[in-house]
Design an enzyme around this catalytic site. Structure first.
Site, PDB file in Angstrom:
ATOM      1  CG  PHE A 135      -1.985   1.042   1.151  1.00  0.00           C
ATOM      2  CD1 PHE A 135      -3.050   0.902   0.270  1.00  0.00           C
ATOM      3  CD2 PHE A 135      -1.928   2.170   1.942  1.00  0.00           C
ATOM      4  CE1 PHE A 135      -4.040   1.872   0.180  1.00  0.00           C
ATOM      5  CE2 PHE A 135      -2.918   3.147   1.856  1.00  0.00           C
ATOM      6  CZ  PHE A 135      -3.970   2.998   0.983  1.00  0.00           C
ATOM      7  CG  ASP A 214      -0.451  -2.391   6.851  1.00  0.00           C
ATOM      8  OD1 ASP A 214      -1.545  -2.662   7.390  1.00  0.00           O
ATOM      9  OD2 ASP A 214      -0.273  -1.380   6.147  1.00  0.00           O
ATOM     10  CE1 TYR A 239      -9.841   2.467   6.408  1.00  0.00           C
ATOM     11  CE2 TYR A 239      -9.059   3.613   8.370  1.00  0.00           C
ATOM     12  CZ  TYR A 239      -8.876   3.230   7.053  1.00  0.00           C
ATOM     13  OH  TYR A 239      -7.737   3.602   6.379  1.00  0.00           O
ATOM     14  CE  LYS A 240      -8.016  -0.958   4.795  1.00  0.00           C
ATOM     15  NZ  LYS A 240      -8.587   0.030   3.884  1.00  0.00           N
ATOM     16  NE  ARG A 388      -9.730  -2.860  -3.027  1.00  0.00           N
ATOM     17  CZ  ARG A 388      -9.229  -2.160  -2.011  1.00  0.00           C
ATOM     18  NH1 ARG A 388      -8.052  -2.493  -1.520  1.00  0.00           N
ATOM     19  NH2 ARG A 388      -9.871  -1.128  -1.509  1.00  0.00           N
TER      20      ARG A 388
END
Length: 429
Positions: A135, A214, A239-240, A388
């Site tokens: 990322f 991560d 938050y995922k 995605r």
């Protein structure tokens, strides 16, 4: 849980849904009717009770308790208390995790801490190793720390650099005696490819490097055992797959063996051993609170607990089994029903190498995603040309997957994506 027979019918999948042990969890999320949400890998949905918890903080704890709520409502201890809850989902122990700040800031702290340890133990190691397909913020943070260290040491030969694993440089080749820190995403944000945490951590330690994981696309989605892998540090967002709300605070985990040696330059007052003594010099807390910095966002943090409580009520093994079943189903149905339209699967088919989202490449990927959203199937787009789809077992059914693929097939067959409205790029993709 076994994968329902592929090359099957919607009726067969309805039967699979009836036998799904996780099906009741769907009622614990507030999701719009007639919508298939395949973007929980980017922003998880609203857990039932989160709005009420936020209102409680605002209308009771803040309005009535006022400043007393730092003590009476437990605000002050919330980062550690929630950290202990979250730790159970990632193979951590009590006292090893705090919920605080953002993933980027926590990664900065972790890299700084790991580099400082290596400066003491192996000062010749000055490479921060990550992968080119990580990322972007992970690479940017590594570059920022490297640039800062080089500016401070401009008159010495202590030059730090960021090295990137890619198609031309394997992890095995890159892990030499110059590497101080290896920082990887357990599950790749774009492709869904998953590293073998145990094997990679062991290889890095054998090479003399410290490891930072991560977990942004792993925590709550795949089984994680940081202590079992003997990892050094981990960071991630809430938050995922943990459904903490937009921009909810992140977390940082530190193996207990490193906590006494911890150092990072963001030495804010919340990480002080006795913050309310208002001392004129810094003394670090003697536990994981060293990784805090400034005053915490209490309303956002309170909502994080709602998502954590849902995740903790689900058996992670069952979640993983269903995740693999749903992703197998999605991959196979797209191949069978959309194979003629040029979608290229970039997610590994091997279960051990796959997280909980599935990605395809297509030259018109952005427009196709916009057309799907227009039809009530929400996925997202990532450059270059990647569609995605987050497959979240707690609120997705087998029939959701069938219906999503049918809508995708219709959009591709009719070229419904080929209109100007779907080609105009939004600021957030």
């Amino acid at each position: 849980m076994s994968t329902p027979a592929l090359r099957t019918s919607r009726t067969d999948l309805q039967e699979a849904d009836k036998n799904d042990a996780l099906a009741p969890f769907r009622e614990r999320f507030s999701l719009p009717e007639d919508l298939i949400y395949l973007d929980g890998n980017s922003l998880g949905p609203h857990p039932v009770g989160a709005a009420e918890r936020a209102a409680q903080v605002i209308n009771e704890e803040w309005s009535n308790g006022l400043i007393r709520s730092w003590n009476d409502a437990g605000w002050f201890d919330m980062p550690s208390r929630l950290g202990d809850k979250l730790s159970k989902l990632i193979g951590g122990n009590a006292g090893e995790t705090v919920v605080t700040d953002t993933t980027s800031l926590n990664l900065f702290k972790a890299i700084a801490s790991a580099v400082r340890i290596q400066q003491q133990d192996a000062p010749e190691r000055r490479v921060i190793l990550t992968e080119r397909d990580n990322f972007p913020t992970d690479i940017y943070i590594a570059e920022g720390i490297s640039d800062f260290l080089n500016s401070v040491n401009a008159e010495t030969n202590e030059h730090y650099e960021v090295r990137l694993i890619d198609e031309d440089l394997s992890l095995e080749q890159a892990l030499d005696d110059s590497v101080a820190v290896l920082a990887l995403s357990h599950v790749n944000y774009r492709t869904g490819a998953m590293w073998d945490m145990d094997a990679v951590t062991a290889a890095a330690h054998t090479a003399g490097a410290l490891v930072i994981w991560d977990l942004a696309h792993a925590a709550g989605a795949v089984p994680v055992d940081l202590n079992g892998a003997n990892a050094d540090y981990a960071v991630g967002c809430t938050y995922k797959y943990l459904n903490g709300g937009p921009g909810s605070p992140a977390f940082i985990w530190v193996n207990a063996r490193h906590q006494g040696r911890f150092w990072q330059p963001l030495t804010g007052w919340w990480s002080h051993a006795a913050p309310f003594e208002m001392a004129d010099s810094y003394t670090a807390a003697n536990d994981v609170r060293r990784f805090l910095c400034g005053t915490q966002p209490i309303t956002s943090m309170a909502m994080v607990e709602c998502g954590l409580d849902v995740a903790l009520d689900a058996d992670m093994g069952t979640v993983r089994d269903k995740s693999l079943a749903l992703t197998d189903l999605f991959i196979t149905l797209v191949d069978e029903r959309c194979g003629e339209f040029g979608l290229e699967l970039i997610t590994p088919t091997n279960h051990a190498e796959r997280g909980s989202h599935v990605s395809f490449r297509h030259p018109e990927g952005y427009a196709i995603i916009q057309a799907l959203i227009g039809r009530g199937v929400i996925g997202d787009y990532r450059e270059p040309e990647v569609l995605r789809f987050g497959i979240t077992p707690l609120y997705l059914s087998y029939t959701d997957i069938w219906d999503a693929v049918e809508i995708l097939r219709d959009i591709l067959e009719t070229r419904a994506w080929d209109v100007p409205a779907y080609r105009n790029r939004n600021a957030v993709t």
